[in-house]
Design a protein around this motif. Structure first.
Motif, PDB file in Angstrom:
ATOM      1  N   THR A  96       7.632   2.470  -8.136  1.00 35.70           N
ATOM      2  CA  THR A  96       6.803   3.368  -7.327  1.00 35.70           C
ATOM      3  C   THR A  96       5.347   3.307  -7.761  1.00 35.70           C
ATOM      4  OG1 THR A  96       8.708   4.856  -7.108  1.00 35.70           O
ATOM      5  CG2 THR A  96       6.550   5.743  -6.513  1.00 35.70           C
ATOM      6  N   GLU A  99       3.659   0.174  -6.563  1.00 36.84           N
ATOM      7  CA  GLU A  99       3.315   0.261  -5.145  1.00 36.84           C
ATOM      8  C   GLU A  99       2.112   1.176  -4.929  1.00 36.84           C
ATOM      9  OE1 GLU A  99       3.161  -0.286  -1.155  1.00 36.84           O
ATOM     10  OE2 GLU A  99       4.249  -1.445  -2.671  1.00 36.84           O
ATOM     11  N   VAL A 100       2.040   2.257  -5.703  1.00 42.50           N
ATOM     12  CA  VAL A 100       0.888   3.167  -5.608  1.00 42.50           C
ATOM     13  C   VAL A 100      -0.397   2.432  -5.979  1.00 42.50           C
ATOM     14  CG1 VAL A 100      -0.218   5.172  -6.682  1.00 42.50           C
ATOM     15  CG2 VAL A 100       2.159   5.308  -5.965  1.00 42.50           C
ATOM     16  N   ARG A 101      -0.338   1.631  -7.041  1.00 48.59           N
ATOM     17  CA  ARG A 101      -1.514   0.865  -7.460  1.00 48.59           C
ATOM     18  C   ARG A 101      -1.915  -0.160  -6.399  1.00 48.59           C
ATOM     19  NH1 ARG A 101       0.756   0.352 -13.560  1.00 48.59           N
ATOM     20  NH2 ARG A 101      -0.365   2.114 -14.475  1.00 48.59           N
ATOM     21  N   ARG A 102      -0.909  -0.774  -5.790  1.00 51.42           N
ATOM     22  CA  ARG A 102      -1.197  -1.762  -4.749  1.00 51.42           C
ATOM     23  C   ARG A 102      -1.856  -1.112  -3.536  1.00 51.42           C
ATOM     24  NH1 ARG A 102      -0.072  -3.273  -0.134  1.00 51.42           N
ATOM     25  NH2 ARG A 102       1.407  -1.564   0.142  1.00 51.42           N
ATOM     26  N   SER A 103      -1.268  -0.010  -3.067  1.00 53.24           N
ATOM     27  CA  SER A 103      -1.817   0.670  -1.894  1.00 53.24           C
ATOM     28  C   SER A 103      -3.175   1.297  -2.196  1.00 53.24           C
ATOM     29  CB  SER A 103      -0.840   1.744  -1.399  1.00 53.24           C
ATOM     30  OG  SER A 103      -0.592   2.699  -2.406  1.00 53.24           O
ATOM     31  N   SER A 104      -3.331   1.768  -3.438  1.00 52.75           N
ATOM     32  CA  SER A 104      -4.612   2.352  -3.846  1.00 52.75           C
ATOM     33  C   SER A 104      -5.713   1.305  -3.829  1.00 52.75           C
ATOM     34  CB  SER A 104      -4.487   2.957  -5.243  1.00 52.75           C
ATOM     35  OG  SER A 104      -5.710   3.490  -5.670  1.00 52.75           O
ATOM     36  N   LYS A 105      -5.377   0.107  -4.256  1.00 52.63           N
ATOM     37  CA  LYS A 105      -6.354  -0.990  -4.234  1.00 52.63           C
ATOM     38  C   LYS A 105      -6.763  -1.314  -2.800  1.00 52.63           C
ATOM     39  CE  LYS A 105      -6.926  -5.854  -5.542  1.00 52.63           C
ATOM     40  NZ  LYS A 105      -8.215  -5.691  -6.240  1.00 52.63           N
ATOM     41  N   GLU A 106      -5.786  -1.307  -1.898  1.00 50.46           N
ATOM     42  CA  GLU A 106      -6.082  -1.582  -0.493  1.00 50.46           C
ATOM     43  C   GLU A 106      -6.951  -0.480   0.110  1.00 50.46           C
ATOM     44  OE1 GLU A 106      -5.332  -4.323   1.240  1.00 50.46           O
ATOM     45  OE2 GLU A 106      -4.530  -5.146  -0.628  1.00 50.46           O
ATOM     46  N   ASP A 107      -6.641   0.771  -0.255  1.00 49.71           N
ATOM     47  CA  ASP A 107      -7.419   1.899   0.271  1.00 49.71           C
ATOM     48  C   ASP A 107      -8.861   1.858  -0.224  1.00 49.71           C
ATOM     49  OD1 ASP A 107      -5.182   2.801   1.571  1.00 49.71           O
ATOM     50  OD2 ASP A 107      -4.640   4.259   0.025  1.00 49.71           O
ATOM     51  N   ASP A 128     -11.516  -0.280  -9.188  1.00 51.31           N
ATOM     52  CA  ASP A 128     -10.056  -0.372  -9.258  1.00 51.31           C
ATOM     53  C   ASP A 128      -9.476   0.242 -10.528  1.00 51.31           C
ATOM     54  OD1 ASP A 128      -9.942  -1.750  -6.829  1.00 51.31           O
ATOM     55  OD2 ASP A 128     -10.302  -3.669  -7.816  1.00 51.31           O
ATOM     56  N   TYR A 189      -3.874  -2.826 -10.518  1.00 50.47           N
ATOM     57  CA  TYR A 189      -2.819  -3.550  -9.796  1.00 50.47           C
ATOM     58  C   TYR A 189      -2.842  -5.038 -10.133  1.00 50.47           C
ATOM     59  CZ  TYR A 189      -0.548  -5.988  -5.940  1.00 50.47           C
ATOM     60  OH  TYR A 189       0.232  -6.842  -5.209  1.00 50.47           O
TER      61      TYR A 189
END
Length: 211
Positions: A96, A99-107, A128, A189
């Motif tokens: 989890t 995934e939070v780090r990945r989505s945070s990077k995208e945001d 980041d 991430y």
């Protein structure tokens, strides 16, 4: 001892180890602040300018130690995610968080934080970086700046002062790029992805060798 018992013991050991590393990060940070404060206090009392330079290697050493502890947390977390959560198809904390780090990077790619825009230009990894990494970075940077200001104040010879300050600033930015920047890169991430790929490759190679 069965294979399940071995896996369970390994998992518990890894989780305990992660907790230990997190605790050590706080302890090292406390030592860094306490040691620097003590030396600054002694320097102010003695009014010997060179005393204010002595905290610099302590700050950088502590920052490096903190970075190594962060690296261990990330490495062991990546292993837990691959070896246990992914293989068991269990959506746990590490999966989890990844995934939070990945989505945070995208945001963050879509966001523009004007408050830190200048800092992001100087240090691209700032955007980041995790909150605790930023906090450690700022604490270390503030301590270094205090050392530089105090040293400059107690240097009476202007020429020596200018040369010394320029030299210290150079060392400061060198240390910033070599050590403190690595602290910012921890818990990102990209850094975790690197470990995930490395462990995935290693585990697959071991499986292939064993047939």
């Amino acid at each position: 001892m069965s294979q399940i018992d071995i896996k369970f013991e390994e998992y518990k050991s890894l989780r305990s180890s992660i907790d230990m590393h997190l605790k050590q990060i706080n302890e090292i940070l406390a030592i860094m602040v306490a040691a620097t404060s003590a030396l600054l206090g002694y320097g102010l009392h003695s009014e010997v300018p060179w005393i204010f330079l002595t905290p610099l290697p302590i700050i950088l050493s502590c920052a490096y130690l903190i970075r190594t502890q962060m690296e261990e947390v990330l490495r062991k977390g990546a292993y837990i995610m691959i070896k246990y959560e992914n293989e068991l198809e269990y959506i746990g904390w590490e999966s989890t968080l990844y995934e939070v780090r990945r989505s945070s990077k995208e945001d963050k790619k879509q966001e523009e934080d004007k408050k830190w825009k200048m800092l992001e230009r100087i240090i691209p990894t700032w955007k980041d970086a995790a909150t605790d990494s930023k906090a450690i970075f700022l604490i270390a940077m503030i301590l270094i700046l205090i050392c530089i200001v105090c040293f400059s104040y107690f240097i009476y010879d202007f020429i020596i002062s200018v040369i010394s300050v320029i030299s210290i600033i150079f060392v400061f930015f060198l240390s910033l790029s070599m050590v403190l920047r690595r602290v910012l890169e921890a818990y990102t991430y990209d850094e975790e992805k690197r470990y995930v790929e490395k462990f995935n490759k290693a585990i697959n190679e071991v499986k292939n060798k064993r047939g």
